[in-house]
Design an enzyme around this catalytic site. Structure first.
Site, short mmCIF file in Angstrom:
data_model
loop_
_atom_site.label_atom_id
_atom_site.label_comp_id
_atom_site.label_asym_id
_atom_site.label_seq_id
_atom_site.Cartn_x
_atom_site.Cartn_y
_atom_site.Cartn_z
CG ASP A 1 9.83 -31.98 -10.73
OD1 ASP A 1 9.98 -32.16 -9.50
OD2 ASP A 1 10.43 -31.09 -11.36
CG ASP B 1 14.51 -35.52 -8.74
OD1 ASP B 1 13.67 -34.65 -8.39
OD2 ASP B 1 15.63 -35.23 -9.19
CE1 TYR C 1 19.30 -38.48 -9.68
CE2 TYR C 1 18.08 -37.31 -8.00
CZ TYR C 1 18.26 -37.66 -9.33
OH TYR C 1 17.40 -37.17 -10.28
CG ASP D 1 8.63 -47.97 -19.26
OD1 ASP D 1 8.26 -48.62 -18.25
OD2 ASP D 1 9.12 -48.51 -20.27
CE LYS E 1 12.32 -50.09 -18.64
NZ LYS E 1 11.11 -50.05 -19.46
#
Ligand code: NAI
Ligand code: MG
Length: 324
Positions: free
Chosen positions: A225, A221, A118, A197, A164
């Protein structure tokens, strides 16, 4: 105290009006100063985040932000970087009586806020677009320490790092190694890690295994959600961006153009966000009173459409305010 208020776009303006209406009931010595930023601001002045707004944020005791639309990267992501609010704290806690997937969920997500994908270091050469992912030891250490300190302060028992590192060996590898090192300083708090994941699967099937989560900017982020979805949706999810000098408070949701202008947005996320701000400004009792009034109202069936009711944004805000 000076609060720089940026309602922004879409439902940002609607939920901000509701939150300020509720806070006004507490008669606190807060001075709200309104500033523009976002899509509409860009159209009006050619700038999504005018210098005047940025300067005002730097002179305030706290920034209260609604939502931006398509300019979110130039407004809120930039604000977080400019004000070095490196920790984005996003609680996902199920409110009493809300019909949701996991009614006992109580997760604190701590998202690194200043780097990762970002940063906006994107380039395009012909048909190839590239992005640079920056993960530094300094920022990783800072966010890991913040997560453990928060866990300690809030009496939490576990911190889980999400990454990851099996694929992004350098960037995620560094983040994971630093988290592991920092964890050694907190023997009383359990530490574990998951690949992002798998973590998403665990979160949907067994969110109770999570307590405090620490992760990098983009993963944070996305999982915030996801976590909001477990407890009843984005209409309920608040957040705080904390730095050493500044703090920005904003709901997790965006401008929600699909429902904007109808007065039906749930102001709960924004009101809980305002409570996070009040706590930060040391108005602890006041924040708790508002939270209680809000939770009681929802429990007793006063609800906006997204959580199964039919109240309008301001109707719900007035019901919360009436209880204060
Ligand atoms: P969104 O978070 O605005 O909305 C996602 C979904 O959740 C929509 O169906 C919306 O109706 C619902 N929703 C969100 N908040 C709600 C509330 N308070 N009450 C009831 N329902 C609510 O994300 P979306 O739709 O992907 O993006 C819309 C715009 O917002 C885009 O322009 C995007 O760039 C921007 N955005 C800005 C953010 C920010 O300023 N921090 C964050 C996320 C998106
Ligand atoms: Mg988001």
């Amino acid at each position: 105290m000076r609060i720089a208020v940026i309602p922004g776009d879409g439902i940002g303006k609607e939920v901000m009006e509701a939150a300020i209406f509720v806070m006004d009931r507490m008669n606190l010595p807060l001075k709200y100063e309104f500033y523009e930023a976002g899509d509409e601001c860009l159209k009006k002045y050619g700038k999504a985040l005018p210098d005047e707004t940025l300067e005002a944020c730097k002179k305030s005791d706290a920034v209260l932000f609604g939502a931006a639309g398509e300019t979110a990267a130039d407004v809120i992501v930039r604000l977080r970087q400019e004000l070095q609010t490196y920790a984005n704290v996003r609680p996902a806690r199920a409110l009493r009586g809300v019909n949701c997937l996991y009614p006992k969920t109580d997760i604190l997500i701590v998202r690194e806020n200043t780097e990762c994908l970002y940063l906006g270091l994107e380039f395009q050469i012909g048909d190839v677009a590239e992005a640079i992912r920056v993960i530094s030891k300094k920022a990783s250490e800072r966010i890991a320490r913040f997560a453990f300190e928060l866990a300690k302060k809030e009496g939490r028992r576990k911190v889980t790092a999400l990454h990851k590192a099996n694929v992004m060996k350098k960037t995620c590898g560094l983040f994971r190694d630093v988290c592991k090192e920092v964890a050694k300083n907190y023997p009383e708090i359990e530490f574990n890690e998951y690949y992002i994941d798998a973590a998403c699967m665990y979160m949907v099937m067994d969110p109770y295994r999570f307590d405090v989560i620490v992760t990098t900017n983009m993963f944070g982020d996305i999982v915030s959600d996801l976590a909001a979805g477990l407890v009843g949706g984005l209409g309920l999810a608040p957040s705080a961006n904390i730095g050493d000098k500044y703090a920005i408070f904003e709901p997790v949701h965006g401008a929600a153009f699909d429902i904007a202008g109808k007065g039906i947005a749930n102001p709960t996320a924004m009101i809980l966000t305002a409570c996070m701000m009040l706590k930060h400004l040391k108005y602890l009792e006041e924040a708790k009173r508002i939270e209680k009034a809000l939770e009681d109202a929802i429990y007793e069936g006063y609800r906006t459409r997204d959580i199964g009711g039919n109240m309008k944004t301001m109707e719900f805000a007035r019901e919360v305010a009436r209880r204060l």
